[in-house]
Design a protein around this motif. Structure first.
Motif, PDB file in Angstrom:
ATOM      1  N   ALA A  69      -9.185  -2.009  -1.279  1.00  0.00           N
ATOM      2  CA  ALA A  69      -8.684  -0.483  -0.688  1.00  0.00           C
ATOM      3  C   ALA A  69      -8.453   0.401  -1.268  1.00  0.00           C
ATOM      4  O   ALA A  69      -8.164   1.947  -1.624  1.00  0.00           O
ATOM      5  CB  ALA A  69      -7.260  -1.039   0.588  1.00  0.00           C
ATOM      6  N   ASP A  98      -7.437  -8.256  -0.332  1.00  0.00           N
ATOM      7  CA  ASP A  98      -8.016  -6.885   0.798  1.00  0.00           C
ATOM      8  C   ASP A  98      -7.511  -5.792   0.277  1.00  0.00           C
ATOM      9  O   ASP A  98      -7.983  -4.407   0.192  1.00  0.00           O
ATOM     10  CB  ASP A  98      -7.035  -7.733   2.106  1.00  0.00           C
ATOM     11  N   PRO A 100       0.891  -1.308  -0.043  1.00  0.00           N
ATOM     12  CA  PRO A 100      -0.102  -0.055  -0.034  1.00  0.00           C
ATOM     13  C   PRO A 100       0.965   1.188   0.347  1.00  0.00           C
ATOM     14  O   PRO A 100       0.390   2.126  -0.572  1.00  0.00           O
ATOM     15  CB  PRO A 100      -1.122   0.141   1.291  1.00  0.00           C
TER      16      PRO A 100
END
Length: 323
Positions: free
Chosen positions: A124, A120, A93
């Motif tokens: 995001a 996930d 990320p």
């Protein structure tokens, strides 16, 4: 957006490469099993626990460094980020937020863990196409057609390159260059040489998490290959091999034992070991030389304030021939 792969959640037979590496590795002298087989689901979970240990500096040091240097990364907008050995994608990320990619291709050998972390990340980053590949990147990896025409950034964090001997590392770097293509870039993490007083505890923590990670390989052999290995007859060892510039992990037999794997008999004497991992550490010049040998030209390098870890941005420039 996340592309679902067939077989999510389905049980699979033992990997034939795992079978061959285990049987050949235990029969060899010295005995050795490649470190990539640590990473079944339980092994991946244990490794994530290792990264949070106080003794294990590489993950937090690299994550902090990546957050600091991210604005300086020269990467074309709309690129495809291809991460080799993505695991939980914990550092990803940080990278995705600062370079605005069109697609993210995580490659990992642990399928269940890969798919969960991909979900996930897709949640995001809804504007990034997430295309997980369950694969062993030490073998040819065809990238998805969706990223064929995109500029590419290879991401190889964690000093995973250190798990390989020099010839294996150079072969992998050359393969990455072929898969990613001319003009691609590679952001790679490399752990640096430092005092064994820092290195050894990072691979032999006080809580015994790394020991459990190492011993889980035997549990996996018993479960997937019908092994009868007495796991309680082994203990974890981590040593610094100065001449090879690496930490070595071994599973040492504490008593004479006999066992079977897939019906084949084996015996070990007390004190004999199975060599399960190397983690090579690099000096600045050695790291750059290895990248060049693999077909990558270093263009930027960053290190933390203690000089413990480095991130290197390299480019697949046209290969130059000497005189």
């Amino acid at each position: 957006m996340l592309k679902q792969e067939p077989g999510d959640g389905e049980a699979t037979l033992a990997d034939p490469h795992f079978r061959a590496d285990v049987l050949n590795g235990i029969a060899a002298r010295p005995r050795a099993i490649p470190a990539r087989w640590f990473y079944d689901r339980r092994g991946s979970e244990l490794f994530e626990a290792i990264t949070a240990l106080p003794e294990y500096y590489p993950t937090r040091t690299e994550a902090e460094l990546l957050g600091t240097i991210c604005p300086e990364l020269d990467v074309a907008p709309g690129a495809a980020v291809v991460e080799f050995g993505s695991g939980s994608s914990a550092k990803t990320p940080i990278l995705l937020r600062c370079i605005d990619p069109a697609a993210y291709v995580p490659i990992d050998i642990s399928g269940d863990f890969l798919r969960q972390s991909a979900r996930d990340l897709a949640d995001a980053f809804p504007d990034v196409q997430v295309l997980p590949l369950e694969a062993d990147f030490l073998r040819p990896v065809p990238l998805p057609n969706q990223v064929a025409d995109l500029p590419k950034l290879g991401f190889f964090p964690g000093s995973t390159i250190g798990n390989m001997d020099a010839y294996q590392a150079v072969d992998l770097l050359r393969a990455m260059r072929t898969w990613l293509g001319d003009g691609a870039k590679l952001l790679i993490g490399m752990d640096r040489v430092k005092s064994p007083d820092i290195l050894v505890p990072a691979y032999d923590d006080a809580q015994g998490v790394t020991a459990a990670f190492n011993l889980n390989l035997l549990e996996r052999i018993n479960r997937e290959l019908g092994g009868t290995i007495p796991v309680d007859a082994f203990h974890h060892r981590a040593i610094w091999n100065d001449s090879a510039s690496r930490i070595e992990m071994h599973l040492e037999a504490t008593r004479d034992i006999a066992f079977e794997v897939e019906g084949r008999p084996f015996a070990m004497r007390a004190g004999e070991t199975i060599h399960t991992e190397n983690s090579h550490k690099y000096g600045e010049r050695g790291a750059r030389l290895m990248l060049r040998a693999g077909g990558w030209t270093p263009v930027r390098e960053w290190s933390d304030s203690q000089g413990w870890f480095s991130l290197i941005l390299a480019e697949a420039q046209p290969l130059a021939r000497g005189p």
